[in-house]
Design an enzyme around this catalytic site. Structure first.
Site, short mmCIF file in Angstrom:
data_model
loop_
_atom_site.label_atom_id
_atom_site.label_comp_id
_atom_site.label_asym_id
_atom_site.label_seq_id
_atom_site.Cartn_x
_atom_site.Cartn_y
_atom_site.Cartn_z
N ASP A 21 0.85 -1.17 0.00
CA ASP A 21 0.00 0.00 0.00
C ASP A 21 0.89 1.24 0.00
OD1 ASP A 21 1.00 -0.11 2.55
OD2 ASP A 21 -0.92 0.05 3.57
N ASP A 56 -2.13 -2.99 5.94
CA ASP A 56 -2.45 -2.83 7.36
C ASP A 56 -3.94 -2.66 7.64
OD1 ASP A 56 -2.89 -0.35 6.33
OD2 ASP A 56 -1.51 0.73 7.63
N ASP A 107 -7.10 -5.35 3.40
CA ASP A 107 -5.88 -6.04 2.96
C ASP A 107 -5.80 -7.48 3.44
OD1 ASP A 107 -4.80 -3.70 1.74
OD2 ASP A 107 -4.16 -2.98 3.70
N ASN A 139 30.46 -41.07 -0.16
CA ASN A 139 31.00 -41.99 0.85
C ASN A 139 30.18 -43.27 0.96
OD1 ASN A 139 33.13 -40.35 1.54
ND2 ASN A 139 32.03 -39.32 3.19
N ASN A 185 29.33 -39.57 10.82
CA ASN A 185 28.22 -38.69 10.47
C ASN A 185 27.98 -37.64 11.56
OD1 ASN A 185 26.27 -38.20 8.41
ND2 ASN A 185 24.67 -38.90 9.81
N ASP A 242 28.34 -33.67 10.92
CA ASP A 242 27.20 -32.77 11.14
C ASP A 242 27.50 -31.72 12.19
OD1 ASP A 242 25.41 -33.64 9.24
OD2 ASP A 242 24.52 -35.17 10.52
#
Length: 909
Positions: free
Chosen positions: A335, A599, A603, A667, A692, A696
């Protein structure tokens, strides 16, 4: 009648209040039409705030979620079987590693959920309440039974309340009753025992005011309301976002890859007549290994970090995943008021109609008529401008002496403002007998002029002049009411009385904010209820890119195909209705990621339809509830920060996925191949899971990583095909060096199984973690882009831990033997060669990807041009009058034309 009192807390069941007359309800609640005084309101508030039971972040549910993967559940079950058959050490190692991984994910996800809950609690609502005979704005959470409140169009009813008086009130109660049609409301009591859907004299917490307004007395708050009693059953699933859809597709891709690898490995090991339990554990470990187990933790950590950063800039994210969608935006519909303009509506002048211009009090009379046609009735004691729309509030502020002077002008009837007619009207009596009643119509000039009997050409010319200088114009017309119909709205001829001009100047920094969004590849469009000329004025001052202007009338006659072809080239949508805004958003979403910033109640529908709904803290309750993101300030620069932050988070998430899928796939492919020709398992299940976990752990620092500026210049979207191609290209490169390690360990060092596993563990951990430095950037060589300190330290620490692990008691526990020193010299050479090959592959991969994107972009552009040509639309068809700029610049700050005696303080805006 039963008035519930718990620790002196007054609560009156809404069903009982509905069967009582208004006076009885006021008496039962110990209040009056003047409302509670502040001391009594504070005493009642101490007994409980007007809030439902807040949803607490459950650490237990977050922890359980870490074990929700079927693969992990199978692995735990297999480990339990292994423990039962005597392999207690290996089973314990597997369980311990899985627990460590789960706790790592739990810590990050729990913190992210706490962040989301804290941000959500900062979004507040307010309501106009009568305290001590005076209207004032109070936070919704501070409402207590006995408060007198005013509800109006677009508001969410903040508590259960009995209507005292109403004007054209309709509410949408679908959230409680499931009925889609709005319900008409009035103060008349209903029969005792009426059902929830039949309480037409009450308004219920959580429902939406569809039309009209009312004063009502609060009967119950918080958990004592009907909404509070059934809130547990009201949870509705949010629509799946683009980011969630991408994650789902990615997970499905990994699922099929994992199933294929797991099945292949299991079959190979069984054909080689290896122990069944060992084969199952190994196959499951491979499946877990290829899955990026900490993806939820990486995503939630990234989102939580991004949300905290945005909160410091005044952006509250109600739904964390909306940050990702915010970064993907390429179209923003906003707007005008408060976003591109200052958002402070100030009265400028009253311009009487040409026929009345010679009268000395014409301007004063125009102001009086406008005040009489406001939502707040000036004849009601204590009425104020608080809680009214910004235009009427500015009018009451500009004419503070007018409302007190109108105490004798009794209002006979009113039709509230609605977004369809864009007008409101009242019928007002000149005295207490209702004689000499006049009808007053106020609203959008085009609508008011259409309702008038005759309009002079001079008045239409003046209106266009006001529009071109950027004024927000409200027209006022009046006329006598036919004899015998003193309270009928919509009856009688009308004559134009004149225009009220308000100004909302363009923001000084809006031009820079628009340029910044343009540099991010976000196309900004304006959707406004204002006249097209006013929007064009703002566009000219802010030097926005030229484009067509589509009016609501033009949108109305277009079908979806025509609108889809015209909307991308439009810069302004003027005089559009709520339904038209939502339709524009819907058609643009077919080819774009669309954000909508608004707002108002008009809307809300578009906010709900957009990929990202954006509102502000001062917005109507409906708009804030429909939005995904709430800005504490209506500032496009802050929004640009949000777009940049979203793209940074998305880029870092993709880094994790690219490196995780490629290196893990490589892998695990190596493990599958090795298990076919080795006489022993190339790595034990516990060792795979430990690898792993360490890998990670190093990647949890990715959310802190920097992102190259060129990656932030345009939105990035999910491309599962690109991720798959990346995995297939870079995974085998990793496998090449795994095979080289196998040859080194078998034919050079003649390693035993324990030493072989240690060597491959160290090499695979080093290559799959160090590759992050190459994959995290498109720049070649990767040294031209510097990683964050946290990521660099994390990766190098994990590589170091992996290198020394075979020499520690923990390494011996999991089945590793120490490695010869010469191995590490060979490892350094392999890692360097590996990074060089990855850089070369990266060059060809991104060159091919860019060429493919360019072809797709050209094809889309050609399709849009063809569609526009078929509909007779052309890019150079614009209604933005650049030639008007000199006139507009000179008239941007018009002088006041104050009506005599209206009492405006000098310089007030």
């Amino acid at each position: 009648m039963s008035v519930e009192t718990v620790s002196e807390r007054v609560q009156l069941a809404v069903a009982e209040a509905a069967a009582m007359p208004p006076e009885g309800v006021l008496s039962a609640l110990g209040t009056s039409v003047r409302g509670l005084d502040e001391a009594e309101a504070a005493r009642r508030l101490a007994q409980g705030a007007n809030v439902l039971e807040a949803r607490r972040v459950s650490w237990f549910h977050v922890l359980v979620r870490q074990f929700a993967s079927p693969l992990q559940a199978l692995l735990v079950a297999a480990a339990g079987l292994s423990y039962a058959t005597g392999d207690q050490l290996n089973a314990s190692i597997i369980v311990a590693i899985l627990l460590g991984s789960a706790l790592l994910g739990f810590a990050n996800e729990f913190r992210a959920e706490k962040t989301a809950a804290d941000l959500h609690s900062q979004i507040s609502h307010t309501v106009v309440a009568v305290r001590g005979g005076t209207e004032r704005t109070v936070p919704v959470r501070e409402l207590v039974p006995g408060d007198i409140i005013r509800v109006s169009l677009g508001g969410i009813v903040p508590a259960d309340a009995r209507i005292l008086e109403s004007v054209g009130l309709e509410t949408d109660e679908g959230v409680l009753t499931g009925e889609s049609a709005a319900v008409e409301k009035s103060p008349e009591a209903v029969p005792p025992g009426s059902g929830l859907a039949d309480l037409t004299d009450c308004v219920l917490m959580g429902t939406v005011v569809h039309a009209g307004s009312a004063h009502a007395v609060v009967t119950a708050t918080g958990r004592g309301t009907e909404f509070g009693r059934i809130a547990a059953g009201l949870a509705q699933g949010l629509p799946e976002t683009a980011f969630q859809h991408g994650l789902k597709q990615f997970s499905l891709m990994l699922l099929w890859v994992g199933i294929a690898l797991t099945a292949g490995i299991l079959v190979i090991n069984l054909l080689l007549q290896r122990p069944f339990l060992d084969s199952v554990l190994f196959a499951l470990a491979i499946a877990v290994g290829i899955t990026p187990q900490l993806l939820p933790a990486v995503v939630s950590t990234s989102l939580a970090a991004g949300s905290r950063l945005l909160a410091k800039r005044g952006v509250l994210v109600k739904r964390l995943l909306a940050i990702e969608d915010l970064g993907n935006l390429d179209v923003l519909i906003t707007d005008k008021t408060g976003t591109l303009t200052e958002g402070r509506i100030g009265f400028e002048e009253a311009v009487p109609a040409a026929a009345l211009a010679g009268e000395g009090d014409a301007a004063r009379r125009l102001a009086v008529l406008a005040v009489l046609c406001c939502e707040a009735d000036p004849s009601v004691p204590g009425a104020s401008g608080a809680g009214q729309n910004p235009v009427d509030a500015a009018l009451w502020e500009a004419f503070p002496d007018v409302p007190p002077a109108l105490a004798g002008r009794r209002r006979l009837s009113m039709r509230p403002f609605d977004h369809e007619t864009r007008t409101m009207e009242t019928v007002v009596a000149a005295d207490g007998r209702g004689e000499g009643a006049i009808r007053i119509l106020k609203g959008a000039p085009e609508a008011v002029l259409d309702a008038c009997v005759e309009v002079a050409a001079a008045d239409r010319t003046v209106l266009q002049t006001l529009f071109r200088r950027g004024a927000r114009v409200v027209a006022v017309a009046s006329g006598p009411v036919p004899v015998g119909r003193p309270s009928a709205v919509g009856a009688g001829a009308l004559t134009l009385d004149g225009y009220l001009c308000f100004i909302d100047r363009p923001k000084a920094d809006a031009r820079e904010s628009l340029a910044r969004l343009g540099g991010l590849g976000v196309d900004v469009k304006i959707a406004t209820g204002d006249n097209a000329l006013v929007a064009e004025y703002v566009m000219t001052v802010l030097k926005m890119r030229a484009g067509t202007v589509l009016t609501g009338a033009e949108v109305e006659v277009m079908d979806d195909a025509a609108l889809a072809a015209a909307a991308p080239g439009a810069r302004v949508f003027a005089r559009v209705s709520p339904e038209q805004k939502a339709r524009i958003v819907t058609v643009l979403r077919r080819t774009h990621s669309v954000g909508f910033l608004g707002d108002g109640v008009n809307d809300a529908l578009a906010l709900n339809r957009a990929d990202v709904g954006i509102s502000v803290d001062s917005a109507t309750d409906v708009a804030k509830d429909a939005a995904d993101v709430v800005l504490l300030e209506k500032d496009l620069d802050v929004l640009a920060d949000g777009v940049t932050g979203g793209r940074r988070i998305f880029a870092n998430t993709i880094k994790y996925l690219l490196m995780g899928t490629s290196s893990n796939f490589g892998n695990m492919f190596s493990a599958a191949a090795a298990s076919a020709f080795l006489t022993f398992l190339p790595m034990l299940p516990g060792q795979i899971l430990l690898n792993n976990l360490l890998y990670d752990s190093s990647q949890l620092a990715i959310p802190t990583d920097k992102v190259d500026r060129e990656q932030l210049r345009k939105p990035a979207h999910w491309d599962i095909g690109a991720i798959r191609r990346f995995m297939v290209i870079f995974g085998p490169i990793s496998s090449l060096f795994d095979f080289a390690t196998f040859g080194l360990m078998l034919w050079v060092f003649h390693a035993a199984p324990e030493e072989f596993r240690a060597g491959w563990f160290v090499e695979s951990l080093a290559t799959q973690t160090l590759i992050v430095f190459a994959i995290r950037t498109r720049r070649i060589p990767f040294l031209r882009s510097r990683a964050s300190v946290t990521l660099t330290v994390g990766v190098l620490t994990v590589v170091a831990v992996g290198a020394v692990l075979p020499y520690t008691p923990v390494g011996a526990l999991v089945g590793f033997w120490p490695l010869p020193a010469n191995f590490f010299l060979a490892l350094v050479g392999m890692v360097l060669l590996y990074l060089v090959l990855v850089e070369a592959a990266k060059h060809f991969y991104y060159r091919a990807a860019d060429a493919r994107l360019a072809r797709e972009s050209r094809a889309r552009a050609e399709a849009r041009v063809a569609a526009r040509a078929a509909l007779g639309l052309h890019h150079n068809r614009t209604r933005v009058h650049r030639r008007a700029a000199p006139f507009i610049v000179h008239t941007a700050r018009p002088k006041f034309r104050r009506p005599p005696g209206h009492g405006i303080a000098a310089g007030r805006r």
